[in-house]
Design an enzyme around this catalytic site. Structure first.
Site, PDB file in Angstrom:
ATOM      1  N   HIS A 308      19.847 -43.873  15.118  1.00 31.75           N
ATOM      2  CA  HIS A 308      20.475 -43.320  13.715  1.00 31.75           C
ATOM      3  C   HIS A 308      19.230 -42.602  13.107  1.00 31.75           C
ATOM      4  O   HIS A 308      18.095 -43.386  13.437  1.00 31.75           O
ATOM      5  CB  HIS A 308      20.883 -44.636  12.854  1.00 31.75           C
ATOM      6  CG  HIS A 308      21.718 -44.139  11.725  1.00 31.75           C
ATOM      7  ND1 HIS A 308      21.064 -43.873  10.641  1.00 31.75           N
ATOM      8  CD2 HIS A 308      22.884 -43.938  11.357  1.00 31.75           C
ATOM      9  CE1 HIS A 308      22.102 -43.759   9.715  1.00 31.75           C
ATOM     10  NE2 HIS A 308      23.210 -43.647  10.409  1.00 31.75           N
ATOM     11  N   ASP A 366      29.180 -46.769  15.217  1.00 33.72           N
ATOM     12  CA  ASP A 366      30.130 -46.321  16.175  1.00 33.72           C
ATOM     13  C   ASP A 366      30.142 -46.987  17.628  1.00 33.72           C
ATOM     14  O   ASP A 366      31.274 -46.743  18.420  1.00 33.72           O
ATOM     15  CB  ASP A 366      29.767 -44.831  16.438  1.00 33.72           C
ATOM     16  CG  ASP A 366      30.185 -43.918  15.110  1.00 33.72           C
ATOM     17  OD1 ASP A 366      31.277 -44.269  14.565  1.00 33.72           O
ATOM     18  OD2 ASP A 366      29.465 -43.039  14.683  1.00 33.72           O
TER      19      ASP A 366
END
Ligand code: CMC
Length: 431
Positions: A308, A366
């Protein structure tokens, strides 16, 4: 010299500029560079905006090193456990948790706007039978501006609010229509007696031929997933909504541009990509081979659902989703799902591997969301639509904040030009 400034000196000209430091509630202080070009004649260079705050915002705070996510100051863990998606939508839009009366009025308002114009429904007939649902969603959200002329006066606060209610209310109906087109079944109208997630499930899974019972486990899990996706400060799709909104375009058009940005596999499209990756890996015995591929710089393969831009610690949303994933699969008697086993093993191996440890690559939101969607019977292609639906209150709240912020101007980045120097046109017969 003030302690609240940073002085930048150009060694070439000897000129200096004192730049103010602006401090927020949490997070690093920010150097206000607005006068750099005027005073020193330089642009600043920051591809990917790794160090640039594009706006001030009161909505969401992330501390990527600590793994903290707050909506309007409230920790995501508390909201995911105790709140509902509609309450969180209210919180994001209005800044505070609603009183029971306010929540009631908000819920009634949203419920009253769930229907879409009948002719908007006809748009779906124009799409090919196997159109990607994100393509349909993006196009149909954009088309809302052709139906609601009364709410697109962006200078009128009541119009802005009406528009926000409409978009939050109609996203599930549009998503439901896209789903039914995908699976070749008749469109299901919204049912205003149902909760927001239950109505969505009903529009996805009920059929005219049989009775459909809402599974409370699915309803709760979906509501929680929507809460976890509701906002994430200035990510790519939200920044796209803000950039489009800064031109004065209407909010439906701005949110359609957010849907388009979200679709990419580096952003919201990652939930679909995770499932495709798990299918490709196929078996736990193949995990080491795929970990090696992810580490190989000559191989474009990346471990989807890992890493991320902001979180350099576990994504707090992933911690919550991981637990919910196990609960949902247990409740649906799918605890032995081979893809869940594969995901758990992949996570274990990656978290021990030096490559992932050194780069602080942890599972993101996700990584597990797709497994929950799959367990609920949602096709892989449709996952990103649910992300978009969850992100809608965040997008619209950020858009409202932008429109109300008197410091905001049209977004117009500059560039470092590296192309050909000025040259003269050579007639075709002389080349
Ligand atoms: N697998 C393998 N290596 C990775 C991965 C990954 N998933 N992510 C980052 N790296 C490596 C990358 O190669 C680089 O290595 P090096 O320093 O040796 O060049 C280093 O880690 C830093 O990566 P980056 O690409 O510079 O980081 P970024 O902040 O630009 O990208 C990201 C962040 C999320 C796009 C990226 O981690 C990624 O592509 N992850 C997979 C896609 C994904 O799961 N996206 C969902 C993000 S969360 C939900 C959302 O926001 O929509």
């Amino acid at each position: 010299m003030s302690k609240d400034t940073v002085t930048v000196t150009d060694n070439a000209s000897g000129k200096s500029v004192e730049l103010p430091i602006r401090t927020g509630t949490h997070g690093p202080a920010t150097i206000d560079i607005q006068s750099v070009y005027k005073e020193l004649g330089y642009f600043t260079y920051d591809p990917g905006f790794t160090s640039t705050a594009s706006c001030r915002s009161d909505i969401t705070f992330i501390d990527g090193d600590q793994g903290i996510l707050l909506y309007r100051g409230y920790p995501i863990e508390q909201l995911a456990e105790k709140s509902s998606f509609l309450e969180v939508s209210y919180l994001l839009m209005y800044g505070d948790l609603p009183t029971p009366k306010e929540l009631d009025a908000f819920t009634t308002n949203i419920t009253n706007h769930t229907m879409v114009n009948e002719s908007l429904k006809d748009f779906f007939d124009g799409f090919h039978y196997n159109a990607h649902p994100m393509a349909m969603l993006t196009a149909v959200v954009s088309s809302l501006s052709a139906f609601y002329h009364d709410s697109i006066d962006i200078n009128d606060p009541d119009s802005r609010e009406l528009c926000a209610h409409r978009i939050i209310a109609k996203m599930p109906t549009i998503a439901g229509a896209a789903f039914k087109h995908l699976v070749g079944e008749p469109f299901v109208y919204p049912q205003n007696r149902l909760s927001y997630p239950a109505n969505l499930l009903n529009m996805l899974f009920s059929r005219p031929s049989e009775k459909y019972e809402i599974n409370p486990v699915a309803e709760k899990a979906l509501d929680q997933l929507l809460i976890l996706h509701a906002d994430h400060e200035q990510n790519a799709s939200t920044s796209t909504v803000r950039l489009a909104g800064s031109t004065g375009t209407n909010p439906f058009a701005a949110i359609a541009s957010g849907c388009a940005a979200l679709w990419g596999p580096a952003h919201g499209g990652a939930n679909e990509a995770v499932l495709r990756m798990l299918e490709e890996i196929g078996d736990v015995s193949n995990v080491p081979q795929y970990i090696a591929k992810a580490k190989d710089k000559d191989d474009p393969f990346r471990l989807m659902g890992f890493g991320h831009r902001v979180y350099k610690n576990y994504d707090p949303r992933a911690t919550i989703i991981r637990e919910t994933c196990h609960e949902v699969l247990d409740a649906l008697n799918m605890a032995n799902d081979p893809q869940l086993e594969l995901a758990v093993r992949l996570e274990e191996i990656a978290l021990q591997d030096d490559y992932f440890v050194e780069r602080k690559l942890y599972p993101n939101v996700d990584f597990y969301s797709g497994l929950i969607y799959k367990a609920l019977g949602i096709p892989t292609q449709f996952f990103t639509v649910l992300f978009a639906l969850g992100r809608t209150p965040g997008w619209i709240s950020q858009w409202m904040e932008l429109v109300e912020d008197n410091e905001q101007r049209i977004g117009r980045p500059r560039q470092l030009y590296t192309g050909a120097a000025k040259r003269d046109y050579i007639p075709l017969d002389q080349r």
